[in-house]
Design an enzyme around this catalytic site. Structure first.
Site, mmCIF file in Angstrom:
data_model
loop_
_atom_site.group_PDB
_atom_site.id
_atom_site.type_symbol
_atom_site.label_atom_id
_atom_site.label_comp_id
_atom_site.label_asym_id
_atom_site.label_seq_id
_atom_site.Cartn_x
_atom_site.Cartn_y
_atom_site.Cartn_z
ATOM 1 N N GLY A 9 -35.701 38.941 -28.905
ATOM 2 C CA GLY A 9 -35.698 37.620 -29.459
ATOM 3 C C GLY A 9 -37.226 37.148 -29.702
ATOM 4 O O GLY A 9 -37.153 35.791 -29.467
ATOM 5 N N GLY A 12 -37.571 33.516 -31.124
ATOM 6 C CA GLY A 12 -37.109 32.205 -30.817
ATOM 7 C C GLY A 12 -38.252 31.340 -30.196
ATOM 8 O O GLY A 12 -39.465 31.693 -30.431
ATOM 9 N N ASP A 33 -35.815 41.425 -32.916
ATOM 10 C CA ASP A 33 -34.776 40.108 -33.460
ATOM 11 C C ASP A 33 -33.804 40.439 -34.161
ATOM 12 O O ASP A 33 -33.933 41.268 -35.179
ATOM 13 C CB ASP A 33 -35.838 39.186 -33.659
ATOM 14 C CG ASP A 33 -35.180 37.622 -33.075
ATOM 15 O OD1 ASP A 33 -35.868 36.768 -32.594
ATOM 16 O OD2 ASP A 33 -34.109 37.415 -33.806
ATOM 17 N N ILE A 34 -32.885 39.481 -34.362
ATOM 18 C CA ILE A 34 -31.662 39.955 -35.552
ATOM 19 C C ILE A 34 -32.176 39.376 -36.508
ATOM 20 O O ILE A 34 -31.484 39.621 -37.567
ATOM 21 C CB ILE A 34 -30.443 39.307 -34.869
ATOM 22 C CG1 ILE A 34 -30.270 37.989 -34.174
ATOM 23 C CG2 ILE A 34 -29.733 40.511 -34.010
ATOM 24 C CD1 ILE A 34 -29.019 37.292 -34.041
ATOM 25 N N ILE A 51 -29.766 43.436 -29.446
ATOM 26 C CA ILE A 51 -29.898 44.170 -28.414
ATOM 27 C C ILE A 51 -28.527 45.017 -28.176
ATOM 28 O O ILE A 51 -28.378 45.470 -27.200
ATOM 29 C CB ILE A 51 -30.316 43.298 -27.403
ATOM 30 C CG1 ILE A 51 -29.443 41.944 -27.427
ATOM 31 C CG2 ILE A 51 -31.863 42.916 -27.406
ATOM 32 C CD1 ILE A 51 -29.450 41.143 -26.036
ATOM 33 N N TYR A 144 -23.015 30.249 -19.919
ATOM 34 C CA TYR A 144 -24.219 30.529 -20.052
ATOM 35 C C TYR A 144 -24.859 30.651 -18.477
ATOM 36 O O TYR A 144 -25.770 31.567 -18.238
ATOM 37 C CB TYR A 144 -24.822 29.492 -20.596
ATOM 38 C CG TYR A 144 -26.338 29.327 -21.072
ATOM 39 C CD1 TYR A 144 -27.221 30.223 -21.671
ATOM 40 C CD2 TYR A 144 -27.216 28.575 -20.250
ATOM 41 C CE1 TYR A 144 -28.309 29.987 -21.788
ATOM 42 C CE2 TYR A 144 -28.510 28.360 -20.472
ATOM 43 C CZ TYR A 144 -29.216 29.349 -20.995
ATOM 44 O OH TYR A 144 -30.782 29.276 -21.196
ATOM 45 N N LYS A 148 -26.544 33.932 -16.779
ATOM 46 C CA LYS A 148 -27.849 33.941 -16.243
ATOM 47 C C LYS A 148 -27.942 34.133 -14.647
ATOM 48 O O LYS A 148 -28.685 35.134 -14.237
ATOM 49 C CB LYS A 148 -28.765 32.568 -16.242
ATOM 50 C CG LYS A 148 -28.861 32.013 -17.785
ATOM 51 C CD LYS A 148 -30.020 32.752 -18.130
ATOM 52 C CE LYS A 148 -30.383 32.334 -19.756
ATOM 53 N NZ LYS A 148 -31.361 33.534 -20.385
#
Ligand code: SER
Length: 316
Positions: A9, A12, A33-34, A51, A144, A148
């Protein structure tokens, strides 16, 4: 083999700054990263992939001596709410896979692979509390927040198993509040109202706020965010079973931010249109965090007034 650092990422808000900082510090970086890199740094090996491509992740660990991982690839809270399946795949399944790969690499190397995981105030809930400590009520209400928490717990368990043999995974995590940058305006998060409001005030655009004026949340600036991650990863050891640490620079309500911005940009216009998805999430997250463990173990300093915090962001 040369020691490498893997960042997922990297495009970001936090990943891009960590990438620059690690390069500055002479680290050899593999960046995943995408999306394409906005600006390439010659020494960095960039990979455009997901990922979720477990074959690629295996291949990366097999062919490189990755001694540190900074794992930022994730869906933020509101995006996760809209795509729960993808959030479970990306935030949870792929994170577990990355932890497992990093751990196996450490075992094969006879070493501990350091792994940084950005956790979030989203692990707290279901009610809003003040001065939340790491062990306070942890019952997240969002996909989310659950993702986490599960990764915090998974990483901590693998860490515990590793530490007894001194090989495997050295898991380190920070529970971030809302992060505010001076050069990017994030979206997809609940706390993103603040950087978005600041951006609208600066460029004299109308801001439609989805949270009520009384909503109070904790925040940190991007500089302190980067510093806290780098400092944490540079520590030889962190002698704590609890692997996640709270950090906060300031906390403020929507109204406080609005009133302060109006003193700087008197023609700034803001309207309120409460969105229950945003409000219900914000109402389950703490209004402030107790950072005494980060002060003790990470030497994290957070004294700053609300006014100077926002001034600093405006003046960068
Ligand atoms: N800033 C994140 C969000 O609002 C919380 O970690 O989704």
């Amino acid at each position: 083999m040369k020691e490498k650092v893997l960042i997922t990422g990297f495009n970001g808000e936090i990943g891009s700054k960590i990438l620059q900082e690690l390069v500055k510090r002479g680290k050899s970086v593999i960046a995943l990263d995408i999306t394409d890199a906005k600006q390439e740094i010659a020494s960095v090996k960039y990979i455009k992939d997901s990922i979720l491509n477990f074959k690629l992740i295996n291949h990366l660990f097999e062919n490189n001596n990755i001694t540190e991982v900074y794992h930022f690839a994730a869906l933020l809270s509101q995006t996760a709410y809209k795509n729960p399946e993808l959030a479970n795949e990306t935030n949870e399944k792929a994170s577990k896979n990355l932890i497992d790969s990093a751990c196996s690499h450490g075992i094969n190397n006879g070493d501990m692979t350091r792994f940084f995981f950005p956790s979030s105030i989203a692990v707290y809930g279901p009610r809003k509390i003040d001065n939340a400590s790491e062990q306070d009520i942890i019952k997240p209400t969002t996909v989310y927040g659950n993702n986490k928490l599960i990764i915090e717990q998974y990483g901590s368990r693998i860490h515990e198993e590793s530490i007894s043999k001194n090989i495997g995974l050295d898991f380190r995590s920070i529970r971030f509040p809302g992060v505010i940058s001076y050069d990017t305006v994030p979206s997809g998060g609940t706390t993103d109202y603040a950087p978005q409001m600041i951006d609208c005030a600066k460029s004299n655009r109308l801001f439609e706020c989805k949270l009520s004026p009384e909503t109070t949340l904790p925040f940190i600036g991007i500089d302190k965010t980067v510093l806290s991650i780098i400092d944490m990863m540079n520590l030889d050891r962190i002698d704590s079973k609890l692997r996640a640490f709270n950090v906060e620079e300031v906390n403020f309500s929507v109204k406080q931010l609005k009133d302060f911005l109006l003193t700087k940009f008197p023609s700034f216009k803001i309207t309120f249109k409460e969105d229950k998805n945003f409000q219900s999430v914000a109402d389950s997250w703490p209004s402030s965090l107790n950072c005494s463990r980060a002060n003790k173990y990470l030497n994290f300093q957070s004294e700053q007034s609300f006014e100077s915090f926002v001034e600093n962001i405006l003046n960068r």
